[in-house]
Design a protein around this motif. Sequence first.
Motif, mmCIF file in Angstrom:
data_model
loop_
_atom_site.group_PDB
_atom_site.id
_atom_site.type_symbol
_atom_site.label_atom_id
_atom_site.label_comp_id
_atom_site.label_asym_id
_atom_site.label_seq_id
_atom_site.Cartn_x
_atom_site.Cartn_y
_atom_site.Cartn_z
ATOM 1 N N LYS A 1 -78.742 -32.079 -38.247
ATOM 2 C CA LYS A 1 -77.602 -32.200 -39.544
ATOM 3 C C LYS A 1 -78.062 -32.316 -40.748
ATOM 4 O O LYS A 1 -78.961 -33.213 -40.989
ATOM 5 N N PRO A 2 -77.881 -31.479 -41.874
ATOM 6 C CA PRO A 2 -78.250 -31.403 -43.079
ATOM 7 C C PRO A 2 -78.014 -32.762 -43.807
ATOM 8 O O PRO A 2 -77.012 -33.091 -43.594
ATOM 9 N N ILE A 3 -79.043 -33.273 -44.367
ATOM 10 C CA ILE A 3 -78.790 -34.412 -45.352
ATOM 11 C C ILE A 3 -78.830 -34.051 -46.853
ATOM 12 O O ILE A 3 -80.113 -33.524 -47.048
ATOM 13 N N ASP A 4 -77.889 -34.026 -47.699
ATOM 14 C CA ASP A 4 -78.088 -33.684 -49.105
ATOM 15 C C ASP A 4 -78.235 -34.796 -49.741
ATOM 16 O O ASP A 4 -77.482 -35.857 -49.622
ATOM 17 N N GLY A 5 -79.374 -35.002 -50.287
ATOM 18 C CA GLY A 5 -79.701 -36.260 -51.163
ATOM 19 C C GLY A 5 -81.270 -36.001 -51.755
ATOM 20 O O GLY A 5 -81.920 -34.889 -51.386
ATOM 21 N N SER A 6 -81.679 -37.220 -52.267
ATOM 22 C CA SER A 6 -82.802 -37.097 -53.070
ATOM 23 C C SER A 6 -84.061 -37.755 -52.107
ATOM 24 O O SER A 6 -83.650 -38.343 -50.995
ATOM 25 N N LEU A 7 -85.284 -37.017 -51.965
ATOM 26 C CA LEU A 7 -86.491 -37.416 -51.235
ATOM 27 C C LEU A 7 -86.998 -38.721 -51.781
ATOM 28 O O LEU A 7 -87.292 -39.045 -52.850
ATOM 29 N N SER A 8 -87.308 -39.684 -50.593
ATOM 30 C CA SER A 8 -88.014 -40.933 -50.857
ATOM 31 C C SER A 8 -88.915 -41.175 -49.843
ATOM 32 O O SER A 8 -89.043 -40.458 -49.130
ATOM 33 N N ALA A 9 -89.890 -42.257 -50.218
ATOM 34 C CA ALA A 9 -90.796 -42.410 -49.015
ATOM 35 C C ALA A 9 -91.324 -43.861 -49.168
ATOM 36 O O ALA A 9 -91.111 -44.606 -50.081
ATOM 37 N N LEU A 10 -91.639 -44.441 -48.035
ATOM 38 C CA LEU A 10 -91.910 -45.774 -47.864
ATOM 39 C C LEU A 10 -93.552 -45.469 -47.107
ATOM 40 O O LEU A 10 -93.694 -44.971 -45.906
ATOM 41 N N VAL A 11 -94.629 -46.150 -47.715
ATOM 42 C CA VAL A 11 -96.105 -45.828 -47.531
ATOM 43 C C VAL A 11 -96.596 -47.264 -47.339
ATOM 44 O O VAL A 11 -96.300 -48.155 -47.959
ATOM 45 N N GLY A 12 -97.565 -47.259 -46.365
ATOM 46 C CA GLY A 12 -98.336 -48.563 -46.290
ATOM 47 C C GLY A 12 -99.190 -48.407 -44.904
ATOM 48 O O GLY A 12 -99.461 -47.283 -44.307
ATOM 49 N N LEU A 13 -100.038 -49.532 -44.559
ATOM 50 C CA LEU A 13 -100.865 -49.653 -43.742
ATOM 51 C C LEU A 13 -100.097 -50.490 -42.601
ATOM 52 O O LEU A 13 -99.861 -51.815 -42.892
ATOM 53 N N PHE A 14 -99.961 -50.118 -41.304
ATOM 54 C CA PHE A 14 -99.353 -50.852 -40.523
ATOM 55 C C PHE A 14 -100.579 -51.327 -39.612
ATOM 56 O O PHE A 14 -101.397 -50.716 -38.701
#
Length: 383
Positions: free
Chosen positions: A195-208
């Motif tokens: 299902k398409p999601i209309d919205g802005s792109l974001s990201a969470l980055v890190g070392l697990f």
Amino acid sequence: MEDRRALIVSTARDRGALAAVRALNSAGWTVGVGTPDGAGMVTASNACAHRHVVARPRGDGSAFVSGVQEAVRSGRYDIVFGAGDDWMAALAEFRDQIPAPVAHPRASAVRTALDKLELAEAAARAGLAAPRTVAGTPEALRFWIGPVVVKCREHWSPGQTRPHRIEAQRFDRPQEALGQLDRITASGARAVLQKPIDGSLSALVGLFHRGRLDGRVQQVSSRVYPTPNGVSTRAHTVPVDSALASRAEALLSDIGWEGLVELQFLLDEHGTPHLIDLNGRFYGSMALADAARPGLAHTWALRTLGEPAARLEDAPEGHRYVWGAGDVRRALVERRENLSQDLRETVLWGRGARHSVWDPRDMGPTRQLVLDRLGLPGRSPRT
């Protein structure tokens, strides 16, 4: 620091690999790069000490494994990274045949991360929102209501022979998607419907590492290309959402992840983040993370080798990133306000921002891209 040597295998124009080469070199590593022809933008960097020929992981993987083995032996590398889903996944799959530690987690975790259907199911278990995702079949498409995104269920699997990835496509009416579904199936891949999601792109980055995500960088993209569902051409860091990070840790623990991760989300009209991708390798806008929170690649390498490495603090907000060439191409399509104004904003945004390729201290990659565009030869391959 004693001499440490890292090998990165990737395509010739991987911007994430370029950011990692520069970051590791600045941390004191001797870095080599393996590409299909032993040349290209990434290898043109001053930070790249050695270049190798490593075939893309296709078919039975023997040519890929042989190339990595020869590069590791000749370069005496301590660790190997893959930049790109297929390179990462192949290293995880063939790690027993690689004569150096592989930075990526075990193959089963990588398979889950790259499988769009399994990732959506794991996100739900962790309390993360994700687009509705089902196996892509003609039957499922027949009963689908509303717009649909058709994409490959995974971008690489053992034995893959297709030369390139098949990008996702959105269709306003389900019946229009049958051709894309057939194309994916005919290539030997599996498809999913989302299902398409209309919205802005974001990201969470890190070392697990050991159940915790540290060195966290959270970013929001204000421009993407291709429009409207491409990759970041402009982005900036924002404060880390601790609740989101906690659910991300539950997801990563569930699938058995270890090491670098970039979780991509689409923010809907209510601000709810929907997980759309898990990148467990050097990714396109990694230059932003290196500017805002230096040390991710270096610490990842040390932890892989069992070396002492301090926990990393969160990145501060306000750091900016630009992929200049991509943002110019985006402006030519979108023409916000008007073309000249959009291009002017690109230039203004780029002032003080970390660029994905451009660096006045390291002009080789930019020069190589220009030569490629003109069809002229660059530096000759060497090992």
